[in-house]
Design an enzyme around this catalytic site. Structure first.
Site, PDB file in Angstrom:
ATOM      1  N   HIS A 239       0.885  -1.172   0.000  1.00 28.54           N
ATOM      2  CA  HIS A 239       0.000   0.000   0.000  1.00 28.54           C
ATOM      3  C   HIS A 239       0.921   1.220   0.000  1.00 28.54           C
ATOM      4  CE1 HIS A 239      -3.617  -2.314   0.705  1.00 28.54           C
ATOM      5  NE2 HIS A 239      -3.009  -2.951   1.694  1.00 28.54           N
ATOM      6  N   GLU A 268      -1.257  -6.612  -2.092  1.00 24.70           N
ATOM      7  CA  GLU A 268      -2.348  -5.634  -1.891  1.00 24.70           C
ATOM      8  C   GLU A 268      -1.992  -4.273  -2.473  1.00 24.70           C
ATOM      9  OE1 GLU A 268      -3.607  -5.503   2.217  1.00 24.70           O
ATOM     10  OE2 GLU A 268      -3.430  -7.666   2.459  1.00 24.70           O
TER      11      GLU A 268
HETATM   12  C1  XIL Z   1      -9.171  -3.773   4.370  1.00 23.51           C
HETATM   13  C2  XIL Z   1     -10.362  -3.798   3.418  1.00 23.51           C
HETATM   14  O1  XIL Z   1      -9.940  -3.389   2.146  1.00 23.51           O
HETATM   15  C3  XIL Z   1     -11.459  -2.899   3.930  1.00 23.51           C
HETATM   16  O2  XIL Z   1     -12.626  -3.028   3.126  1.00 23.51           O
HETATM   17  C4  XIL Z   1     -11.789  -3.226   5.382  1.00 23.51           C
HETATM   18  O3  XIL Z   1     -12.710  -2.290   5.883  1.00 23.51           O
HETATM   19  C5  XIL Z   1     -10.535  -3.214   6.237  1.00 23.51           C
HETATM   20  O4  XIL Z   1      -9.572  -4.088   5.673  1.00 23.51           O
HETATM   21  N1  XIL Z   1      -4.228  -4.867   5.106  1.00 23.51           N
HETATM   22  C6  XIL Z   1      -4.901  -6.064   4.892  1.00 23.51           C
HETATM   23  C7  XIL Z   1      -6.274  -6.046   4.345  1.00 23.51           C
HETATM   24  O5  XIL Z   1      -4.328  -7.143   5.060  1.00 23.51           O
HETATM   25  O6  XIL Z   1      -7.058  -7.104   4.805  1.00 23.51           O
HETATM   26  C8  XIL Z   1      -6.972  -4.717   4.622  1.00 23.51           C
HETATM   27  O7  XIL Z   1      -8.221  -4.732   3.938  1.00 23.51           O
HETATM   28  C9  XIL Z   1      -6.103  -3.569   4.198  1.00 23.51           C
HETATM   29  C10 XIL Z   1      -4.806  -3.562   4.961  1.00 23.51           C
END
Ligand code: XIL
Length: 355
Positions: A239, A268
């Site tokens: 991210h 992600e």
């Molecule tokens: C996030 C989802 O995208 C959201 O919809 C939810 O409200 C919170 O979780 N790290 C992770 C993911 O491993 O599971 C998270 O996903 C984002 C951060």
């Protein structure tokens, strides 16, 4: 210039252009085909009935992961009952479209149901509950989910290199508090018993670059590999905030993990942009974003141990970034809110096509 000379020159130019025109028509999925890297995205089942959502998903990706519906609060809403209905929809979609499925996630400190967090269970009880959860969920998808994020974000945010204090480790934990990463090891063993074929991953945030957190994960994974604990891969979430990515360090980090013999997945990825009150980013930021997607993809593609690139959603219409930043940031994904490919999508596609 005479036509006799011009025609071959034009033909050669057309041939050269032919390559890029060909690439230009390709989907991400087509571009990734010969790269040896899977191209995936997180999915929300409620959106599958939206035609543009479903058709973009099927056309562009060859791997899917439920964004939320395999987390405890969704899949295990009551102590004695599991609800697979939503995750099953995603798995069925994937099977119909020849896609692989990653599972996310079995052990995490967020999105757990109240019955669990407020149940005042003893360590012995928690160990039983967790073993049953892992074995039931992994068992349900045996042969269908090829890779699991077994444990997510176990290392602390603020204390570099230290394990986070959670319900699973030491609050009260499953009985292995004080034994370092042995509670994590136990989870991997349970998952492996439930599906010996599934690839088992440790997934983490903020460990993309070489830093104290990734150093600690590296030490854990090396130890697990040396002792034959069934771990097959490491997921780096990716991210990216503030349009900043230290790609040289990301590449060095991928390299050292791959050298341990584990696969690396980017799990992600999104690149958040500042947005105006209407949710629109600045055009110049879209170009910077495209370069980050391109460079991170190239960092993965240059190491054979990096085998998947996954984004955290694909259309800016549905992304966690907006709601988690009070709408000050957004536009983090590859397709805009109308499912049009953004510069980032073209950059990623070109990187995949030229591997
Ligand atoms: C996030 C989802 O995208 C959201 O919809 C939810 O409200 C919170 O979780 N790290 C992770 C993911 O491993 O599971 C998270 O996903 C984002 C951060």
């Amino acid at each position: 210039m005479k036509w006799g000379v011009l025609v071959p020159v034009l033909a050669a130019a057309a041939l050269r252009l032919g390559f890029s025109a060909g690439v230009r028509d390709q989907s991400l999925r087509e571009a990734a085909q010969s790269s040896g890297v899977l191209i995936g995205t997180a999915v929300r089942p409620a959106q599958l009935s939206e035609e543009a959502y479903a058709s973009t998903l099927a056309r562009e990706f060859n791997m899917l992961e439920p964004e939320n519906v395999l987390k405890w609060e969704e899949v295990h809403p009551e102590p004695q009952s599991f609800d697979f209905s939503q995750a099953d929809q995603i798995v069925d979609f994937a099977i119909r479209h020849g896609m692989k499925v990653r599972g996310h996630t079995l052990v995490w400190h967020h999105q757990n149901p109240q019955w669990l967090t407020e149940g005042k269970y003893t360590s012995g009880e928690l160990a039983q509950i967790l073993e049953k959860h892992i074995k039931t969920v992994v068992g349900h998808y045996r042969g269908k989910i090829f890779a699991w994020d077994v444990v997510n974000e176990a290392f602390d945010e603020l204390q570099p290199g230290k394990l986070r204090s959670t319900i699973w480790r030491d609050q009260p934990g499953i009985g292995l508090a004080g034994n370092g990463s042995s509670y994590i090891e136990r989870c991997f063993r349970w998952a492996h018993e439930a599906d010996p074929q599934a690839l088992l991953f440790y997934n983490e945030a903020g460990a993309e670059v070489v830093n104290p957190k990734s150093d600690a994960i590296y030490a854990m994974v090396r130890d697990f590999r040396q002792r034959g604990i069934p771990i097959d891969g490491v997921g780096f979430q990716m991210h990216i905030e503030n349009l900043r990515a230290d790609v040289a360090s990301i590449s060095a980090n991928i390299k050292r993990f791959a050298a341990l013999g584990v696969e690396v997945h980017i799990t992600e990825m999104d690149v958040a942009l500042p947005v105006d009150p209407n949710g629109n980013p600045r055009p110049e930021d879209l170009q910077l974003q495209a370069e980050i997607y391109r460079e991170v993809a190239n960092a993965c593609l240059s190491h054979s141990g990096c085998t998947a690139i996954q984004t955290w959603g694909f259309t800016d219409k549905y992304s966690w970034i907006g709601s988690h930043s009070k709408k000050t940031r957004g536009a983090a994904l590859l397709f805009d809110r109308d499912y049009r490919p953004k510069p980032a999508c073209h950059a990623l596609r070109d990187a995949l096509a030229t591997r």
